[in-house]
Design a protein around this motif. Sequence first.
Motif, short mmCIF file in Angstrom:
data_model
loop_
_atom_site.label_atom_id
_atom_site.label_comp_id
_atom_site.label_asym_id
_atom_site.label_seq_id
_atom_site.Cartn_x
_atom_site.Cartn_y
_atom_site.Cartn_z
N ARG A 1 0.80 -1.22 0.00
CA ARG A 1 0.00 0.00 0.00
C ARG A 1 0.84 1.28 0.00
O ARG A 1 0.35 2.33 -0.37
N VAL A 2 2.08 1.17 0.44
CA VAL A 2 3.00 2.31 0.45
C VAL A 2 4.15 1.96 -0.48
O VAL A 2 4.70 0.86 -0.38
N PRO A 3 4.53 2.80 -1.42
CA PRO A 3 5.58 2.44 -2.38
C PRO A 3 6.85 1.91 -1.71
O PRO A 3 7.33 2.46 -0.73
N GLU A 4 7.34 0.79 -2.27
CA GLU A 4 8.56 0.15 -1.81
C GLU A 4 9.49 -0.05 -3.00
O GLU A 4 9.05 -0.11 -4.14
N ARG A 5 10.76 -0.24 -2.72
CA ARG A 5 11.77 -0.48 -3.76
C ARG A 5 11.46 -1.79 -4.48
O ARG A 5 11.17 -2.79 -3.85
N ILE A 6 11.50 -1.77 -5.81
CA ILE A 6 11.30 -2.97 -6.62
C ILE A 6 12.64 -3.71 -6.67
O ILE A 6 13.59 -3.24 -7.28
N ILE A 7 12.70 -4.86 -6.03
CA ILE A 7 13.92 -5.66 -5.97
C ILE A 7 14.16 -6.32 -7.33
O ILE A 7 13.26 -6.92 -7.90
N GLY A 8 15.36 -6.19 -7.85
CA GLY A 8 15.71 -6.84 -9.11
C GLY A 8 15.45 -6.00 -10.35
O GLY A 8 15.72 -6.43 -11.46
N ALA A 9 14.93 -4.79 -10.16
CA ALA A 9 14.70 -3.92 -11.32
C ALA A 9 16.05 -3.51 -11.91
O ALA A 9 17.01 -3.30 -11.17
N PRO A 10 16.15 -3.44 -13.22
CA PRO A 10 17.41 -3.05 -13.85
C PRO A 10 17.89 -1.69 -13.35
O PRO A 10 17.19 -0.70 -13.50
N ASN A 11 19.03 -1.67 -12.72
CA ASN A 11 19.63 -0.44 -12.21
C ASN A 11 21.06 -0.78 -11.85
O ASN A 11 21.32 -1.30 -10.78
N ASP A 12 21.99 -0.57 -12.78
CA ASP A 12 23.35 -1.04 -12.53
C ASP A 12 24.38 0.07 -12.63
O ASP A 12 24.07 1.21 -12.98
N ALA A 13 25.61 -0.28 -12.34
CA ALA A 13 26.72 0.68 -12.32
C ALA A 13 27.02 1.26 -13.69
O ALA A 13 27.58 2.34 -13.80
N PHE B 1 8.55 -14.71 -10.36
CA PHE B 1 8.63 -13.75 -9.27
C PHE B 1 9.95 -12.97 -9.34
O PHE B 1 10.26 -12.19 -8.47
N SER B 2 10.74 -13.22 -10.38
CA SER B 2 12.00 -12.51 -10.60
C SER B 2 11.93 -11.76 -11.92
O SER B 2 11.34 -12.24 -12.88
N ILE B 3 12.54 -10.60 -11.95
CA ILE B 3 12.54 -9.77 -13.15
C ILE B 3 13.65 -10.26 -14.08
O ILE B 3 14.81 -10.32 -13.68
N TYR B 4 13.27 -10.66 -15.30
CA TYR B 4 14.23 -11.17 -16.28
C TYR B 4 14.16 -10.38 -17.57
O TYR B 4 13.08 -9.92 -17.95
N PRO B 5 15.28 -10.26 -18.28
CA PRO B 5 15.24 -9.62 -19.59
C PRO B 5 14.51 -10.50 -20.59
O PRO B 5 14.54 -11.73 -20.49
N VAL B 6 13.85 -9.88 -21.54
CA VAL B 6 13.14 -10.60 -22.61
C VAL B 6 14.10 -10.73 -23.78
O VAL B 6 14.71 -9.74 -24.20
N SER B 7 14.23 -11.94 -24.32
CA SER B 7 15.10 -12.16 -25.48
C SER B 7 14.43 -11.62 -26.73
O SER B 7 13.30 -11.98 -27.04
N LEU B 8 15.14 -10.77 -27.42
CA LEU B 8 14.64 -10.19 -28.67
C LEU B 8 15.58 -10.56 -29.81
O LEU B 8 16.73 -10.96 -29.58
N THR B 9 15.11 -10.41 -31.02
CA THR B 9 15.95 -10.62 -32.19
C THR B 9 17.17 -9.71 -32.09
O THR B 9 17.05 -8.54 -31.70
N SER B 10 18.31 -10.22 -32.44
CA SER B 10 19.54 -9.46 -32.35
C SER B 10 19.44 -8.11 -33.04
O SER B 10 18.93 -8.03 -34.17
N GLY B 11 19.87 -7.08 -32.38
CA GLY B 11 19.84 -5.74 -32.95
C GLY B 11 18.55 -4.98 -32.76
O GLY B 11 18.45 -3.81 -33.12
N VAL B 12 17.52 -5.64 -32.22
CA VAL B 12 16.23 -4.98 -32.00
C VAL B 12 16.26 -4.23 -30.69
O VAL B 12 16.69 -4.77 -29.67
N GLY B 13 15.83 -3.01 -30.71
CA GLY B 13 15.72 -2.21 -29.50
C GLY B 13 14.29 -1.68 -29.38
O GLY B 13 13.71 -1.23 -30.36
#
Length: 100
Positions: free
Chosen positions: A26-38, A83-95
């Motif tokens: 009910r109160v915003p919390e940090r999304i664990i595993g969201a893409p956010n890297d160095a 229950f874990s955030i994963y990247p979706v595989s796309l065709t190479s070069g697709v953004g």
Amino acid sequence: MHAELLGCGQTGEGQLGARLTEPMIRVPERIIGAPNDAEGTTVKQVACGENHTLFLTNDGKMWSVGSNRDGQLGRGKRSEGSFSIYPVSLTSGVGIIQLL
């Protein structure tokens, strides 16, 4: 500057990226595993369905979490969700430029 992705709402299908004991945040919390890297990969857009969430990062990659009963996670087939955030595989070069 440090950025964090926050979220709230239903949690039963993993749509907020974690297996939680509470059915709703009910109160915003940090999304664990969201893409956010160095290297500077951060979430620039979020799209939510009833039981799933999609994340678009500034490098054009899409990530998904939650129910996949109807293939809504973009993982190529209908299956159990995640229950874990994963990247979706796309065709190479697709953004991806936008989530709707």
